[in-house]
Design a protein around this motif. Structure first.
Motif, PDB file in Angstrom:
ATOM      1  N   PRO A  65      36.239  41.782  46.080  1.00  0.00           N
ATOM      2  CA  PRO A  65      35.163  40.686  46.029  1.00  0.00           C
ATOM      3  C   PRO A  65      35.736  39.629  45.213  1.00  0.00           C
ATOM      4  O   PRO A  65      36.516  39.550  44.264  1.00  0.00           O
ATOM      5  N   TYR A  66      35.240  38.149  45.731  1.00  0.00           N
ATOM      6  CA  TYR A  66      35.888  37.184  45.001  1.00  0.00           C
ATOM      7  C   TYR A  66      34.577  36.135  44.699  1.00  0.00           C
ATOM      8  O   TYR A  66      33.746  36.176  45.214  1.00  0.00           O
ATOM      9  N   ASN A  67      34.820  35.173  43.669  1.00  0.00           N
ATOM     10  CA  ASN A  67      34.069  34.089  43.462  1.00  0.00           C
ATOM     11  C   ASN A  67      34.893  32.751  43.605  1.00  0.00           C
ATOM     12  O   ASN A  67      36.095  32.628  43.220  1.00  0.00           O
ATOM     13  N   ILE A  68      34.178  31.677  43.844  1.00  0.00           N
ATOM     14  CA  ILE A  68      34.911  30.368  44.140  1.00  0.00           C
ATOM     15  C   ILE A  68      33.922  29.588  43.278  1.00  0.00           C
ATOM     16  O   ILE A  68      32.853  29.309  43.480  1.00  0.00           O
ATOM     17  N   GLU A  69      34.413  29.083  42.021  1.00  0.00           N
ATOM     18  CA  GLU A  69      33.437  28.166  41.254  1.00  0.00           C
ATOM     19  C   GLU A  69      34.170  26.803  41.255  1.00  0.00           C
ATOM     20  O   GLU A  69      35.174  26.672  41.286  1.00  0.00           O
TER      21      GLU A  69
ATOM     22  N   ALA B 285      38.083  40.371  41.845  1.00  0.00           N
ATOM     23  CA  ALA B 285      38.039  41.569  40.925  1.00  0.00           C
ATOM     24  C   ALA B 285      39.061  42.539  41.495  1.00  0.00           C
ATOM     25  O   ALA B 285      39.045  43.093  42.739  1.00  0.00           O
ATOM     26  N   VAL B 286      40.052  42.767  40.654  1.00  0.00           N
ATOM     27  CA  VAL B 286      41.273  43.213  40.867  1.00  0.00           C
ATOM     28  C   VAL B 286      41.561  44.591  39.675  1.00  0.00           C
ATOM     29  O   VAL B 286      42.731  44.916  39.366  1.00  0.00           O
ATOM     30  N   ALA B 287      40.442  45.309  39.565  1.00  0.00           N
ATOM     31  CA  ALA B 287      40.472  46.382  38.698  1.00  0.00           C
ATOM     32  C   ALA B 287      41.551  47.469  39.026  1.00  0.00           C
ATOM     33  O   ALA B 287      41.564  47.831  40.120  1.00  0.00           O
ATOM     34  N   GLY B 288      42.063  47.718  38.166  1.00  0.00           N
ATOM     35  CA  GLY B 288      43.199  48.858  38.347  1.00  0.00           C
ATOM     36  C   GLY B 288      44.589  48.196  38.708  1.00  0.00           C
ATOM     37  O   GLY B 288      45.629  49.070  38.743  1.00  0.00           O
TER      38      GLY B 288
ATOM     39  N   THR C 231      47.217  25.469  39.268  1.00  0.00           N
ATOM     40  CA  THR C 231      47.660  24.897  37.638  1.00  0.00           C
ATOM     41  C   THR C 231      47.983  26.367  37.026  1.00  0.00           C
ATOM     42  O   THR C 231      48.507  26.077  35.750  1.00  0.00           O
ATOM     43  N   GLY C 232      47.489  27.284  37.093  1.00  0.00           N
ATOM     44  CA  GLY C 232      47.513  28.672  36.448  1.00  0.00           C
ATOM     45  C   GLY C 232      46.857  29.859  36.857  1.00  0.00           C
ATOM     46  O   GLY C 232      45.953  29.559  37.870  1.00  0.00           O
ATOM     47  N   ALA C 233      46.996  30.916  36.355  1.00  0.00           N
ATOM     48  CA  ALA C 233      46.620  32.286  36.668  1.00  0.00           C
ATOM     49  C   ALA C 233      46.424  33.150  35.611  1.00  0.00           C
ATOM     50  O   ALA C 233      47.479  33.174  34.531  1.00  0.00           O
ATOM     51  N   SER C 234      45.423  33.808  35.640  1.00  0.00           N
ATOM     52  CA  SER C 234      45.332  34.837  34.273  1.00  0.00           C
ATOM     53  C   SER C 234      44.603  36.134  34.932  1.00  0.00           C
ATOM     54  O   SER C 234      43.757  36.036  35.709  1.00  0.00           O
ATOM     55  N   LEU C 235      45.103  37.157  34.130  1.00  0.00           N
ATOM     56  CA  LEU C 235      44.245  38.569  34.525  1.00  0.00           C
ATOM     57  C   LEU C 235      43.703  39.055  33.236  1.00  0.00           C
ATOM     58  O   LEU C 235      44.436  39.431  32.129  1.00  0.00           O
ATOM     59  N   VAL C 236      42.471  39.056  33.266  1.00  0.00           N
ATOM     60  CA  VAL C 236      41.706  39.554  32.153  1.00  0.00           C
ATOM     61  C   VAL C 236      40.588  40.313  32.459  1.00  0.00           C
ATOM     62  O   VAL C 236      39.813  40.079  33.281  1.00  0.00           O
ATOM     63  N   ASN C 237      40.564  41.658  31.953  1.00  0.00           N
ATOM     64  CA  ASN C 237      39.416  42.547  31.929  1.00  0.00           C
ATOM     65  C   ASN C 237      39.342  42.938  33.572  1.00  0.00           C
ATOM     66  O   ASN C 237      38.106  43.041  33.918  1.00  0.00           O
ATOM     67  N   GLY C 238      40.377  43.104  34.339  1.00  0.00           N
ATOM     68  CA  GLY C 238      40.111  43.420  35.666  1.00  0.00           C
ATOM     69  C   GLY C 238      39.897  42.037  36.745  1.00  0.00           C
ATOM     70  O   GLY C 238      39.614  42.450  37.956  1.00  0.00           O
ATOM     71  N   LEU C 239      39.747  41.042  35.968  1.00  0.00           N
ATOM     72  CA  LEU C 239      39.658  39.967  36.959  1.00  0.00           C
ATOM     73  C   LEU C 239      40.643  38.771  36.922  1.00  0.00           C
ATOM     74  O   LEU C 239      41.435  38.602  35.843  1.00  0.00           O
ATOM     75  N   LEU C 240      41.132  38.661  38.202  1.00  0.00           N
ATOM     76  CA  LEU C 240      42.560  37.749  38.196  1.00  0.00           C
ATOM     77  C   LEU C 240      41.597  36.240  38.649  1.00  0.00           C
ATOM     78  O   LEU C 240      40.925  35.911  39.367  1.00  0.00           O
TER      79      LEU C 240
END
Length: 153
Positions: free
Chosen positions: A37-41, A53-56, A111-120
């Protein structure tokens, strides 16, 4: 009476805001897939964020690529063999590989990417070239008609 729901087309585009490319959408992007699942904001006037949501998944198991106005996010998890003496009774945590594609508008760059608490989080910015930005054009000519006074002879 027929009614066409075009909302799945809006979900696969970033930066178009209301315009989308029907041919690309119909030509092979699988909109029925819901994993992950994903969000676009919209985070600013010309800034966007795609969150998956990339948990694991670890950082080295995720790949982000852009090519020809397309953003591709892939995840591949190595299948671990069960340890000796352990038996899986229920496996509800998805560890399957995925590939999610998003069509980007012209001049949208990652411009960037981060992986925090299972969310990319993938941050995008629309960088419009200076030549394509609107310019204000001053109107030339005389400001007001001049009145010439004449003396009676």
């Amino acid at each position: 009476m027929r009614h066409f729901d075009l909302s799945p087309l809006y979900r696969q585009t970033v930066g178009f805001d209301r315009l989308f490319n029907l041919l690309d959408q119909a030509g092979g992007v699988d909109s029925a897939s819901t994993y992950p699942p994903y969000n676009i904001e919209r985070t600013g006037e010309n800034a966007y964020r795609v969150t998956l949501a990339v948990a694991g998944f670890a950082r080295d198991e995720l790949t982000i690529e852009t090519k020809e106005n397309a953003l591709s996010i892939k995840g591949s998890k190595e299948q671990s063999q069960p340890s000796a003496g352990r038996e899986m009774l229920h496996q509800g945590i998805a560890a399957r590989a995925f590939e999610r594609r998003f069509q980007l508008a012209d001049h949208v760059v990652v411009t960037g990417a981060s992986l925090v608490n299972g969310l990319l989080h993938v941050d995008l910015v629309r960088e419009i070239p200076e030549a394509q930005k609107p310019r204000r054009i001053e109107i030339g000519g005389s400001a007001a008609p001049q009145v010439v006074e004449s003396k009676a002879a």
